[in-house]
Design a protein around this motif. Structure first.
Motif, PDB file in Angstrom:
ATOM      1  N   CYS A 190     -25.726  57.494 -69.482  1.00 20.64           N
ATOM      2  CA  CYS A 190     -25.711  56.800 -71.062  1.00 20.64           C
ATOM      3  C   CYS A 190     -25.007  55.714 -71.124  1.00 20.64           C
ATOM      4  O   CYS A 190     -25.046  54.677 -72.143  1.00 20.64           O
ATOM      5  CB  CYS A 190     -25.539  57.829 -71.997  1.00 20.64           C
ATOM      6  SG  CYS A 190     -23.596  58.612 -72.194  1.00 20.64           S
ATOM      7  N   ALA A 203     -27.060  53.187 -70.532  1.00 18.82           N
ATOM      8  CA  ALA A 203     -28.237  52.811 -71.107  1.00 18.82           C
ATOM      9  C   ALA A 203     -27.980  51.875 -73.028  1.00 18.82           C
ATOM     10  O   ALA A 203     -27.912  51.013 -73.236  1.00 18.82           O
ATOM     11  CB  ALA A 203     -28.584  54.119 -71.968  1.00 18.82           C
ATOM     12  N   LEU A 204     -26.755  52.015 -73.053  1.00 19.80           N
ATOM     13  CA  LEU A 204     -25.678  51.236 -73.657  1.00 19.80           C
ATOM     14  C   LEU A 204     -25.582  50.511 -74.038  1.00 19.80           C
ATOM     15  O   LEU A 204     -25.539  48.931 -74.988  1.00 19.80           O
ATOM     16  CB  LEU A 204     -24.842  52.328 -74.112  1.00 19.80           C
ATOM     17  CG  LEU A 204     -24.583  53.560 -75.233  1.00 19.80           C
ATOM     18  CD1 LEU A 204     -23.299  53.693 -75.513  1.00 19.80           C
ATOM     19  CD2 LEU A 204     -25.250  53.335 -76.525  1.00 19.80           C
ATOM     20  N   ALA A 213     -28.893  47.870 -73.896  1.00 24.27           N
ATOM     21  CA  ALA A 213     -29.047  47.887 -75.591  1.00 24.27           C
ATOM     22  C   ALA A 213     -27.963  47.023 -76.661  1.00 24.27           C
ATOM     23  O   ALA A 213     -28.220  46.391 -76.879  1.00 24.27           O
ATOM     24  CB  ALA A 213     -28.968  49.785 -76.088  1.00 24.27           C
ATOM     25  N   LEU A 238     -25.333  52.083 -82.884  1.00 24.23           N
ATOM     26  CA  LEU A 238     -25.142  51.856 -81.394  1.00 24.23           C
ATOM     27  C   LEU A 238     -23.776  52.057 -81.750  1.00 24.23           C
ATOM     28  O   LEU A 238     -22.957  52.530 -80.693  1.00 24.23           O
ATOM     29  CB  LEU A 238     -25.160  50.358 -80.963  1.00 24.23           C
ATOM     30  CG  LEU A 238     -26.721  49.897 -80.564  1.00 24.23           C
ATOM     31  CD1 LEU A 238     -26.640  48.563 -80.797  1.00 24.23           C
ATOM     32  CD2 LEU A 238     -27.297  50.647 -79.837  1.00 24.23           C
ATOM     33  N   ARG A 264     -23.144  55.156 -81.543  1.00 21.15           N
ATOM     34  CA  ARG A 264     -23.405  56.007 -79.778  1.00 21.15           C
ATOM     35  C   ARG A 264     -21.894  55.659 -78.872  1.00 21.15           C
ATOM     36  O   ARG A 264     -22.145  56.125 -77.531  1.00 21.15           O
ATOM     37  CB  ARG A 264     -24.219  55.998 -79.191  1.00 21.15           C
ATOM     38  CG  ARG A 264     -25.577  56.603 -80.038  1.00 21.15           C
ATOM     39  CD  ARG A 264     -26.020  57.208 -80.862  1.00 21.15           C
ATOM     40  NE  ARG A 264     -27.021  58.287 -81.709  1.00 21.15           N
ATOM     41  CZ  ARG A 264     -27.321  57.791 -82.953  1.00 21.15           C
ATOM     42  NH1 ARG A 264     -26.649  56.821 -84.036  1.00 21.15           N
ATOM     43  NH2 ARG A 264     -28.140  58.760 -83.665  1.00 21.15           N
ATOM     44  N   THR A 285     -29.101  58.316 -74.970  1.00 21.27           N
ATOM     45  CA  THR A 285     -30.571  57.645 -74.000  1.00 21.27           C
ATOM     46  C   THR A 285     -31.302  57.607 -75.265  1.00 21.27           C
ATOM     47  O   THR A 285     -31.808  55.864 -75.029  1.00 21.27           O
ATOM     48  CB  THR A 285     -30.926  58.557 -73.278  1.00 21.27           C
ATOM     49  OG1 THR A 285     -30.763  59.706 -73.338  1.00 21.27           O
ATOM     50  CG2 THR A 285     -29.176  57.864 -72.052  1.00 21.27           C
ATOM     51  N   SER A 288     -30.414  54.401 -77.910  1.00 17.29           N
ATOM     52  CA  SER A 288     -30.430  53.050 -77.077  1.00 17.29           C
ATOM     53  C   SER A 288     -32.048  52.340 -76.491  1.00 17.29           C
ATOM     54  O   SER A 288     -32.629  51.188 -76.859  1.00 17.29           O
ATOM     55  CB  SER A 288     -29.526  53.189 -75.008  1.00 17.29           C
ATOM     56  OG  SER A 288     -28.662  53.531 -76.037  1.00 17.29           O
ATOM     57  N   ARG A 326     -33.458  51.275 -79.929  1.00 17.83           N
ATOM     58  CA  ARG A 326     -32.766  49.776 -80.373  1.00 17.83           C
ATOM     59  C   ARG A 326     -33.293  48.876 -79.451  1.00 17.83           C
ATOM     60  O   ARG A 326     -33.597  47.905 -80.466  1.00 17.83           O
ATOM     61  CB  ARG A 326     -31.731  50.180 -80.150  1.00 17.83           C
ATOM     62  CG  ARG A 326     -30.294  51.326 -81.309  1.00 17.83           C
ATOM     63  CD  ARG A 326     -31.012  51.066 -82.794  1.00 17.83           C
ATOM     64  NE  ARG A 326     -31.895  50.987 -83.197  1.00 17.83           N
ATOM     65  CZ  ARG A 326     -32.767  51.539 -83.998  1.00 17.83           C
ATOM     66  NH1 ARG A 326     -32.397  52.971 -83.162  1.00 17.83           N
ATOM     67  NH2 ARG A 326     -33.990  52.167 -84.331  1.00 17.83           N
ATOM     68  N   CYS A 327     -34.458  49.121 -78.395  1.00 15.89           N
ATOM     69  CA  CYS A 327     -34.755  47.862 -77.914  1.00 15.89           C
ATOM     70  C   CYS A 327     -36.211  47.963 -77.703  1.00 15.89           C
ATOM     71  O   CYS A 327     -36.671  47.361 -77.498  1.00 15.89           O
ATOM     72  CB  CYS A 327     -34.392  47.979 -76.468  1.00 15.89           C
ATOM     73  SG  CYS A 327     -32.782  48.122 -76.097  1.00 15.89           S
ATOM     74  N   LEU A 375     -34.843  51.783 -69.072  1.00 15.34           N
ATOM     75  CA  LEU A 375     -33.842  51.854 -69.554  1.00 15.34           C
ATOM     76  C   LEU A 375     -35.240  53.398 -70.344  1.00 15.34           C
ATOM     77  O   LEU A 375     -34.473  54.765 -70.200  1.00 15.34           O
ATOM     78  CB  LEU A 375     -34.190  51.568 -71.433  1.00 15.34           C
ATOM     79  CG  LEU A 375     -32.875  50.854 -71.811  1.00 15.34           C
ATOM     80  CD1 LEU A 375     -32.963  50.165 -72.835  1.00 15.34           C
ATOM     81  CD2 LEU A 375     -32.282  51.687 -71.329  1.00 15.34           C
TER      82      LEU A 375
END
Length: 630
Positions: free
Chosen positions: A325, A328-329, A332, A362, A365, A413, A416, A419-420, A431
């Protein structure tokens, strides 16, 4: 809105701040920074680059190739790694950044397999050379088609043959087949520890000789059914370089979601094993005369003792989702600053990160990821240092943390990925697999809901009721993490009292009915307890930071983490007078202010996760962001 000209971008923050945040995150035992730096460097090698185009079978093999590469880079003998929960969890934390399958097979080999052998109480130590060198890969066969969370009731049997001083391992029917261990030929020869019911008749070897005398005289004695002594582990070779060994059947399962692992269904047809195959301990020993002895009273307790390695496995599963995670962040957040979209003024473009609707999600998270990381560090340390009389409570804490961390990782996850946008749906961009890998961890080493139900049932009367916090005066600051932590305590106390009340209201003669009556409140208790433990770990980590600006930033981040939960719990907190009505009304505004204050630091907070640049450089989404035509 953050102006596009002043919005922070990757690399724009000062290195000292990022370094101090990284130091706080990876303070993990006496030499935590060194341990994490070692595994980070190991997964930065070319072999670990993102390869989404590989076929499934190629990725099975790649996971084992990577496992061997990590084994070649071990800073200590494999046996010592298996006996060191902190280093083992750190391996999972970094392997999962680049490949969930490698993290999976590492946990099975080092913890469940090699760790179980190290726990074996035998007079002559086993030769573990071929397992430590990975000449043979270890796997773990416990759950069955018909028995998952109720694995204590599994049906594979290992009958002791007194005459030959051997065990006969057998799968009596299809529901007893071992479900989804990694037992295919991929990765080379494999050996397993197999959970099976130990069946021994009541005669000793001397009695067998007497039986022979009776038979010579033409007499017979009625044969008693063998006694079931509960579930034990048996060391069982499965395959060699030519394939499966006689009596072993391995059937591939369909491809599952996430990083692919060679999952199979495995069964045994009267496979003979030597006496030394039995992994023994305080839960049970087979004496030279064939007599069984145990200092553990019930078969269920023997089973829990036999599979005690699953507790460290929970730490490893939690760690793997932490690594995933955070990666992933990081992806993102970088994408949010690279991708530019139309702004409110014609012809003016701004990064995605300029929008509060984007960066607030974001930031929320990221705050949770910090809380998860600090909680994992604290729980791991607790597991390593707990006194014997606190073992049960510590095991429960590990289970509660595993459930909370992995569920939060799923949320992170997925957020993220969203958001992409569309790009993140393509595996090439790195991702798409993270949420699916988290799903595997949620189920592995004890399904989250099942272990939380067990924890909740134990905590109703086996956990001390939290002290009643003082009522809020209205003068407290909603950005004070200590005050917010006190509010979480009030919510925990309320759910605990509700669980006790609901259990008592149930029919005393209906155990399941009583639990069903109390289960909702009990699960609320577990959740609020987990949030409180994460808050304590966050506050403890912040207290160790000596740089005032960094400490202030982390205090704000902790407040953001807690305030989100306070908002969700505002009804119970108002009833308990943990917050005043005016404070409840002020929560949205305070969240807005905290988010605005933290937004410029979002890149630094994510960069502190220290995801290897070589991994990020291999993600097309971060290296080829199309610019619009002017």
């Amino acid at each position: 809105m953050i102006d596009s000209n002043t919005a922070a971008a990757p690399g724009s923050t000062t290195a000292p701040l990022t370094d101090m945040l990284t130091e706080a995150l990876f303070e993990d035992g006496p030499d935590g920074a060194k341990v994490h730096a070692h595994w980070r460097e190991a997964v930065s090698a070319e072999l670990f680059r993102h390869r989404p185009a590989a076929y499934v079978e190629e990725r099975w093999q790649l996971a084992y190739d990577r496992l061997r590469a990590l084994n070649d880079e071990l800073p200590l003998p494999a046996e010592q790694l298996a006996d060191d929960p902190r280093r083992l969890a750190a391996l999972h934390e970094w392997a999962a950044v680049v490949d969930g399958a490698t993290a999976t097979v590492a946990g099975i080999h080092y913890n469940l397999f090699l760790g179980s052998l190290l726990d074996d109480d035998v007079s002559a130590p086993r030769d573990l050379t071929e397992f430590a060198s990975l000449a043979r890969t270890g796997t773990f066969l416990c759950t069955e088609r018909g028995h998952g969370n109720d694995a204590a009731a599994l049906e594979t049997v290992a009958r002791y043959d007194r005459e030959r001083d051997e065990f006969v391992l057998h799968t009596p029917h299809e529901a007893a087949a071992k479900y989804m261990p990694n037992t295919s030929p991929a990765g080379g020869p494999k050996t397993a520890v197999v959970a099976a019911r130990l069946l021994i008749d009541n005669q000793t070897k001397a009695a067998d000789r007497d039986e022979g005398v009776l038979q010579d005289q033409g007499a017979t004695r009625p044969q008693a059914a063998p006694q079931d002594h509960g579930v034990f582990l048996f060391l069982t070779p499965l395959t060699d370089r030519r394939g499966t060994l006689p009596g072993v059947t391995v059937d591939m399962l369909p491809e599952r979601i996430g990083s692919p692992v060679d999952h199979c269904v495995t069964s045994f047809d009267h496979v003979r094993l030597p006496r030394t195959a039995l992994i023994q301990g305080a839960h049970g020993q087979l004496l030279p005369d064939g007599t069984f002895t145990s200092s553990v009273g019930s078969p269920r307790k023997r089973f829990l003792h036999a599979i005690s390695r699953v507790t460290v496995g929970k730490l490893c599963m939690s760690a793997s989702t932490l690594g995933g995670c955070r990666a992933a962040l990081t992806t993102a957040v970088r994408y949010a600053h690279l991708r530019r979209i139309s702004g409110p003024v014609a012809g003016h473009r701004v990064p995605l990160a300029a929008h509060r609707s984007h960066h607030a999600r974001l930031l929320d998270r990221v705050a949770t990821a910090y809380a998860m990381t600090f909680l994992h560090r604290t729980v791991t340390d607790r597991w390593i240092t707990h006194p014997p009389e606190e073992r049960a409570a510590t095991e429960r804490l590990v289970a509660v943390a595993k459930g909370w961390i992995t569920w939060q990782a799923r949320d992170i996850t997925i957020e993220s990925r969203e958001r992409c946008g569309a790009r993140a749906l393509f595996p090439v961009n790195g991702l798409a697999e993270y949420p699916a890998n988290v799903e595997g961890a949620i189920t592995a080493e004890g399904d989250n809901l099942a272990i939380w139900c067990k924890a909740g049932a134990e905590m109703i009367f086996g956990h001390e009721l939290a002290a009643e916090p003082a009522a809020a005066t209205g003068q407290e600051s909603l950005t004070d993490p200590t005050f917010l932590r006190r509010a979480i305590t009030a919510a925990e106390r309320q759910s605990h009292q509700a669980a006790r009340r609901d259990l008592r209201r149930g029919d005393g003669g209906d155990a399941l009915g009583r639990w069903n009556n109390a289960s909702a409140a009990a699960l609320d208790l577990v959740e609020t307890y987990a949030i409180g433990q994460a808050a304590d770990a966050f506050l403890g980590a912040n207290a160790r930071v000596t740089d005032p600006p960094t400490r202030a930033l982390l205090d704000d981040l902790c407040a953001l983490f807690l305030l989100g939960h306070v908002k969700r719990l505002s009804g119970p907190l108002l009833i308990e007078r943990a917050l005043t009505p005016d404070q409840i009304r002020s929560v949205p505004r305070t969240l807005h202010e905290l988010t605005a204050r933290l937004a410029p630091h979002l890149p630094a907070l994510a960069e502190a996760f220290d995801v290897p640049e070589k991994h990020l450089d291999s993600l097309l989404m971060l290296t080829a962001v199309p610019a619009p035509r002017s």
